[in-house]
Design an enzyme around this catalytic site. Structure first.
Site, mmCIF file in Angstrom:
data_model
loop_
_atom_site.group_PDB
_atom_site.id
_atom_site.type_symbol
_atom_site.label_atom_id
_atom_site.label_comp_id
_atom_site.label_asym_id
_atom_site.label_seq_id
_atom_site.Cartn_x
_atom_site.Cartn_y
_atom_site.Cartn_z
ATOM 1 N N LYS A 1 -1.039 5.326 5.339
ATOM 2 C CA LYS A 1 -2.032 4.467 4.696
ATOM 3 C C LYS A 1 -3.045 4.082 5.378
ATOM 4 O O LYS A 1 -2.983 3.817 6.661
ATOM 5 C CB LYS A 1 -1.088 3.210 4.001
ATOM 6 N N SER B 1 3.807 -3.698 -2.304
ATOM 7 C CA SER B 1 2.883 -2.521 -2.237
ATOM 8 C C SER B 1 3.589 -1.239 -1.730
ATOM 9 O O SER B 1 2.740 -0.216 -1.816
ATOM 10 C CB SER B 1 1.670 -3.076 -1.479
ATOM 11 N N SER C 1 -0.265 -1.452 -3.798
ATOM 12 C CA SER C 1 -1.457 -1.012 -3.095
ATOM 13 C C SER C 1 -1.336 0.446 -2.469
ATOM 14 O O SER C 1 -2.365 1.300 -2.142
ATOM 15 C CB SER C 1 -1.951 -2.056 -1.995
#
Lengths: 480, 485
Positions: free
Chosen positions: B78, B177, B153
C-alpha cells in the site's frame, strides 16, 4: 497611593546535557552547519516515530530529586499542537499530566541577607523546536532544524517570588545547581537556560492573584531583572489610572528595556493537548528513583561549608562548586592525602584550564586525582619549584604516570644541595663581578638579578631561596 | 500447470525452491498481469519493474534461500509504506513528489525475508475512507464488478490480490481498512494485534489504531507474511517485545472443539438480502461441520463508530499537521505570508475527506470540548476493551460479519459521509480493542459479489486465530478468480 505587591512565578527551560536528542539519535552539539544534525524523526518525515532517550529521563529525575520534588514512577507525554515553521511535526511533545516530577522547592538569599524558599509546581520533559532565520536582505525566512528535538526540562515555580531581586537570586541559584549536577551546560547566550516570567500585582496583604502578563524567553539574569522592573512600573501605572491589566503574552525588548504585547488572551493558542499515542507511558521503577536519589552528590551548600572549613579561598570554592565533577576530582585527590590548598591551587591554575583546553571532564583526564595529589605533595615539600611544575605541566598531565617518577627522570628536582649550589653561585659572581660589587656595596636590588643568573645557570633547578641565602653569605662585607 | 500469476505464495514458493520456476519468471508474470488487468481495476499507483526484475535476476543467480520465508515472491505494498527511491504518496496530492529517505520497518523485514515489492497500491487519501474513492489519483475498481467499489482504504491492495496481480499485498487497518476491502474483493485479510507489527515508516493516520497486515488469497499465505513482518522494533516504542510464535506451520483444529461467539449487536441487525442469505448459509455450514455457535454480547460496540471517529480523527488532525508545505510535499506558491502559505498549501494539497477529519479531530480536542468528546471516547474505548476480554472468556473467537451491504456503486455515499461512517460499525471495534482479526470470504452472494466474515481473537492470539481461520477456509474454500477480461 495604592500599596501594590508584585507576584512572580517563573517557567525555566533548561537544555539537558545529553549527547543525543530526546526522541532520536541525532547529536545535540551546538554550532553545526544548518540542518546537518537531523534525521527523519526530528525533521517530521511521514511515518517516523519517536523513541525515548533514557539519559534525558535520568537527568530530569535527578534535577527533580535535587529540588526535593516527587518523581512519578509513571508519567505521560502529550502532544501540544500549534503551527510554526520551526516545529516540524506541527506539535511539540511535552508532558502535561502527570509530569516526571511534581512539587519541590528551592531556597535562595534575599536582599536583607535572609533566606526564602520558593515552591515548585513541577518539572517536566519536552523537546525543543528548531529555529527560523529571517534574511531581511533576501526577503526570505529559512528554517534550521538542528535544535529541533533537543531535550529540555521545564521547571515551573509557584507564584512565590515578589521582586526582581528574588527572581534573579532564585534563577542564579537554580542555574548553579543544575550546572553543578551536570543536568545542563547552562550556556545562557546559547539559549540553554531561559526563562518565562509571569507577573501580576495585587494590593499588599491580599491573597487574591491579579491579572498577569507573561514575559517570554528571557536568556539572561539581567534581562529578567529589567523586564520585571519594567512590568512593575507599567502595571502600577495601569492600576493608578484605574485601567485594567490585560492577560497577555509579552516580549522583552532588551535594547529599549521595555516589554511589548505579543498576543492577547483572545489570540492565545489552543494547544489541544492530548496523550501522545506514539509513546507509551514513561515508567521509572521505584528502585531506579532510589538509586538516583542515592547517587545524588552532596548539595552545593553542604559542600561549601566543608570547603570553607578546609580554608580554601573563595575563588577556589566557587570554582570547585561549578561542576560536580570538579568537586569529585578534588575530593578524590584530597583522599590521597594531599594538602587541600595546594590541590585546589593546582586545579585552579593548571589542571582545570588544561582539561578545558582538551575539552574533557576532569575525571577522564590522563592525570588521575592520585597523581595531582602527588604533585601537590612535591610542591609542598619544595622539592620541585612552582615554575618548573608549570613549565612541565603539559607533559605531566598527559603522561598518565606518577609525576614524582617523571620529575625525577627529568632531573627536575631542585638543587638545594649546598655544595652544588655554592659552585654555581661562585661561578655567577665570577662572571658578573661589577654587579657582585654593587650588591656588596649595599645595592640590595641587584640581588634578584644575581639570583636570576643562578637560576639560569642551573637550568631553573636551583632553589631560589637557597641561592639568595648563599649569595648573601658570599657577598657579605667580610672581616668587619 | 496453472498460470504463474494464479499461484498462491505457498505454491509459488514450492516451485521456486525446486527451481522449476525462476524468480524472474514469477516477477515477470506478475508485472504482465498488472499490465493486462490494470486498465480495468486501477489498483496500482506505481510499479517497480526495473528494481523488481533486477532483484529477481540477482536471486536467480544466487539460488534459492529456503530459510527466507518469502524468497523470490512478488508482493504489493500500500502506498503508505516508506520505500526509499519510490514515491510514497499516501494517495494524496500533498505527497505527490515525496520520496522517502528511509524504509518502513515492515518493508525492511519483507526484503530480508526475500520478498520483492513489485508495486505500490492505491488507497483512500491517508488511509481515510472505505471505498478508495478518496484517492487523490484515481478510484480502484472491484474486480468482481467494475462498477462497484473495492472497499478501502486498502482497496488497491485487495483488488490487486483478487485480480491476481500479486499473490499477496501489505495493507494497513485503522478501522477495517484491510478486512473490509478483503471481504469486498473476496480475499483474506489480517489485522494483527496492536503492537505486533512495527508502525515505523508507515504514514500515520490514527496512531493508536493503525496496524499493518497482509492481504492474500489463503489463510496460510497471510500467516507467512505475518511471520515475516512481526516482532519488536527499537524504532517503534509501541511495538511489543513479545516473542513471535510460528505463523507458518499451523496446527490443525478440530471443528467440534471450536466455539465461536456471535455478537447479537451485529447479527441481529439489518442486512442486504443477498448478504444475509450468504451469511446464513455460512452459519449453517459451520454448524454442520460441528462448530459450536453461541450468542456472545459485546454490549458497548454500538458506540464503536462514534468512539472511533473521535479518537482516529483527533490523532489524524495532529498527525497531518506536519503537511504544511514548509519542509517537503505540496506547497502553494501564491502566498508570501505564513498563514496564507499554510492555508493554501493545506487547502489545495489535502482532499475533502482528509480535511473533514482534520476539522473533526481539531474540534474534539479543542478547549471546552475535550472532556465531552475526546475524553469520553477514550473512556468508552476502555469499556469496549473490557467487552472483548469478557467475550473471550465465553468463546474461543468472535465471529462477525464485515459489512451489512455488498460493495456499493461508486458515488453512493460520497455526499453522505455520516452514513458511510456508520457502515464501519462491524470493523472499528476490533481496532479500539487492539485485538487481531481475520477476514475471509464465505462465498458469493446472489448478486455475484463476495461476502466475507471476520474472526476476532484475543490480543496477541494470532496463532490460534490463523489456525481457526484455516479450519474455516476448509469449509469456505477460496474464491475462484474474478471474471476479468
Amino acid at each position: 497611593m495604592l500599596d501594590l505587591e508584585p507576584v512572580i512565578g517563573l517557567e525555566i527551560h533548561a537544555q539537558l546535557l545529553t549527547r543525543t536528542k530526546l526522541f532520536c539519535a541525532c547529536p545535540t552539539e551546538f554550532g553545526a552547519e544548518p540542518n546537518s544534525n537531523i534525521c527523519e524523526v526530528c525533521s517530521g518525515q511521514p511515518g517516523a516515530l519517536p523513541r525515548m532517550n533514557g539519559k534525558a529521563l535520568e537527568l530530569a529525575a535527578t534535577a527533580g530529586l535535587a529540588l526535593g520534588s516527587r518523581v512519578n514512577s509513571r508519567s505521560l507525554f502529550s502532544r501540544k499542537n500549534y503551527f510554526y515553521p520551526d516545529l516540524p511535526n506541527g506539535f511539540q511533545t511535552s508532558q502535561l499530566d502527570p509530569p516526571i516530577c511534581e512539587g519541590g522547592s528551592l531556597s535562595f538569599r534575599t536582599a536583607d541577607g535572609g533566606t526564602k524558599s520558593a515552591r515548585l509546581n513541577r518539572v517536566h520533559l519536552e523537546d525543543d523546536a528548531g529555529k527560523c532565520v529571517h534574511d531581511e536582505k533576501r526577503g526570505v525566512s529559512l528554517v534550521d532544524l538542528n535544535r529541533a528535538g533537543t531535550p529540555l526540562i521545564e521547571i515551573v515555580t509557584e507564584p512565590d517570588l515578589s521582586s526582581s531581586y528574588e527572581a534573579m537570586e532564585f534563577l542564579k541559584k537554580l542555574h548553579a545547581l543544575l550546572v553543578f549536577l551536570k543536568v545542563t551546560e547552562g550556556r545562557m547566550e546559547e539559549g540553554e537556560f531561559r526563562c518565562d516570567v509571569n507577573i501580576s500585582l495585587r494590593p499588599r496583604g491580599s491573597s487574591q492573584l491579579g491579572v498577569r502578563g507573561e514575559i517570554k524567553n528571557l536568556n539572561s539574569f539581567k534581562f529578567v531583572g529589567q523586564a520585571i522592573e519594567y512590568e512593575i512600573v507599567r502595571q502600577t501605572a495601569l492600576y493608578e489610572r484605574g485601567e485594567p491589566v490585560l492577560q497577555e503574552t509579552l516580549h522583552f525588548d532588551s535594547r529599549k528595556g521595555e516589554t511589548r504585547s505579543l498576543r492577547s488572551k483572545e489570540e492565545a493558542h489552543d494547544y489541544r493537548y492530548f496523550p501522545q499515542p506514539d509513546l507509551p507511558p514513561v515508567v521509572v521503577p521505584e528502585a531506579t528513583i532510589e538509586a538516583l536519589r542515592r547517587g545524588l552528590p552532596e548539595s552545593p551548600e553542604r559542600a561549601r561549608e566543608r570547603l570553607v572549613a578546609l580554608g580554601l579561598r573563595e575563588a577556589q570554592i566557587a570554582l570547585l562548586l561549578e561542576r560536580v565533577e570538579f568537586l569529585e576530582y578534588f575530593d578524590q585527590a584530597l583522599a590521597q592525602g594531599g594538602e587541600s590548598g595546594k590541590i585546589a591551587s593546582l586545579m585552579e591554575e593548571l589542571f582545570l584550564p588544561q582539561c578545558q583546553k582538551e575539552g574533557i571532564s576532569p575525571l577522564e583526564a590522563p592525570m588521575k586525582p592520585a597523581f595531582l595529589a602527588s604533585l601537590a605533595k612535591i610542591l609542598a615539600s619544595g622539592a620541585v619549584g612552582r615554575r618548573k611544575i608549570q613549565e612541565l605541566f603539559g607533559e605531566l598531565y598527559l603522561s598518565g604516570r606518577d609525576p614524582a617518577a617523571l620529575l625525577e627522570a627529568k632531573g627536575a628536582s631542585q638543587i638545594s644541595d649546598e655544595g652544588a649550589l655554592r659552585e654555581i653561585v661562585a661561578g655567577v659572581i665570577a662572571k658578573f663581578p661589577q654587579d657582585a660589587r654593587k650588591y656588596a656595596a649595599g645595592e640590595e636590588k641587584v640581588l634578584s638579578f644575581l639570583v636570576g643568573k643562578v637560576m639560569k645557570e642551573s637550568g631553573g633547578r636551583a632553589n631560589p631561596q637557597k641561592a639568595a641565602e648563599l649569595l648573601k653569605a658570599e657577598l657579605a662585607p667580610r672581616g668587619v | 500447470m496453472p498460470e504463474l500469476y494464479d499461484l498462491t505464495l505457498e505454491a509459488a514458493r514450492e516451485l521456486l525452491l525446486k527451481r522449476e520456476v525462476k524468480v524472474e519468471e514469477l516477477v515477470l508474470a506478475s508485472l504482465e498481469r498488472i499490465r493486462v488487468t490494470e486498465p480495468q481495476v486501477s489498483a496500482c499507483l506505481a510499479t517497480r519493474e526495473e528494481e523488481a526484475l533486477e532483484l529477481a535476476r540477482d536471486m536467480d543467480r544466487e539460488g534459492p534461500a529456503p530459510e527466507k520465508i518469502l524468497w523470490g515472491l512478488p508482493l504489493s505494498a500500500k502506498d503508505v509504506f516508506c520505500l526509499p527511491g519510490t514515491p510514497t504518496t499516501a494517495g494524496s496530492r500533498m505527497l505527490e513528489n515525496y520520496r522517502p529517505t528511509f524504509e518502513a520497518t515492515v518493508l525492511t523485514k519483507l526484503r530480508e525475508a526475500g520478498a520483492i515489492i513489485v508495486c505500490k497500491t492505491n488507497l483512500d487519501e491517508f488511509a481515510m475512507g472505505s471505498t478508495t474513492e478518496f484517492s487523490a489519483y484515481k478510484p480502484t475498481r472491484n474486480p468482481w464488478n467494475l462498477a462497484r467499489v473495492p472497499g478501502g482504504s486498502s482497496g488497491g491492495a485487495a483488488a490487486g490480490v483478487a485480480a491476481r496481480q500479486v499473490p499477496g499485498g501489505l495493507g494497513t487497518d485503522t478501522g477495517g481498512s484491510i478486512r473490509q476491502p478483503a471481504a469486498f474483493c473476496g480475499c483474506v485479510g489480517l489485522k494483527p494485534s496492536y503492537g505486533r507489527v512495527s508502525r515505523y515508516g508507515i504514514v500515520a493516520y490514527g496512531s493508536s489504531l493503525d496496524q499493518a497486515g497482509p492481504l492474500t488469497r489463503t489463510v496460510a499465505d497471510a500467516g507467512r507474511i505475518l511471520s515475516a513482518i512481526s516482532g519488536p522494533d527499537g524504532k517503534d516504542s509501541t511495538c511489543s517485545n513479545l516473542p513471535v510464535p510460528d505463523f507458518v506451520n499451523l496446527a490443525s483444529r478440530d471443528p467440534r472443539a471450536l466455539t465461536l461467539g456471535l455478537p447479537p449487536e451485529f447479527w441481529d441487525g439489518e442486512f442486504d438480502p443477498a448478504v444475509r442469505e450468504a451469511l446464513d448459509r455460512a452459519l449453517a455450514e459451520l454448524r454442520d461441520a460441528g462448530v459450536t455457535l453461541k450468542s456472545v454480547s459485546l454490549p458497548r460496540v454500538p458506540y464503536g463508530v462514534a468512539t472511533y471517529y473521535i479518537l482516529a480523527s483527533a490523532e489524524a488532525s495532529t498527525n497531518l499537521a506536519r503537511y504544511d508545505g514548509v519542509r517537503y510535499g505540496f506547497r502553494a506558491s501564491e502566498s508570501s505570508e505564513l498563514a496564507g502559505l499554510y492555508r493554501d498549501s493545506r487547502s489545495k494539497g489535502l482532499g475533502q475527506e482528509a480535511q473533514r477529519r482534520i476539522l473533526l479531530g481539531t474540534f474534539v480536542l479543542s478547549s471546552g470540548y475535550y472532556d465531552a468528546y475526546y475524553k469520553k471516547a477514550a473512556q468508552i474505548r476502555r469499556l469496549i476493551q473490557e467487552d472483548f476480554v469478557k467475550a473471550f472468556g465465553e468463546a474461543d473467537f468472535i465471529l462477525a460479519p464485515v459489512s451489512s451491504i455488498p460493495p456499493w456503486p461508486f458515488g453512493a455515499f460520497t455526499e453522505d459521509p455520516l452514513t458511510q461512517y456508520q457502515l464501519d460499525v462491524m470493523t472499528v471495534p476490533l481496532n479500539l480493542a487492539g485485538c487481531p482479526g481475520l477476514s475471509l470470504p464465505v462465498g458469493l452472494g446472489a448478486d455475484g459479489l463476495p461476502v466475507g466474515v471476520q474472526l476476532w481473537g484475543p490480543s496477541f492470539g494470532e496463532q490460534g486465530l490463523l489456525e481457526a481461520g484455516s479450519l474455516l477456509e476448509k469449509i469456505f474454500p477460496p474464491l475462484p478468480a474474478p471474471p476479468l477480461k
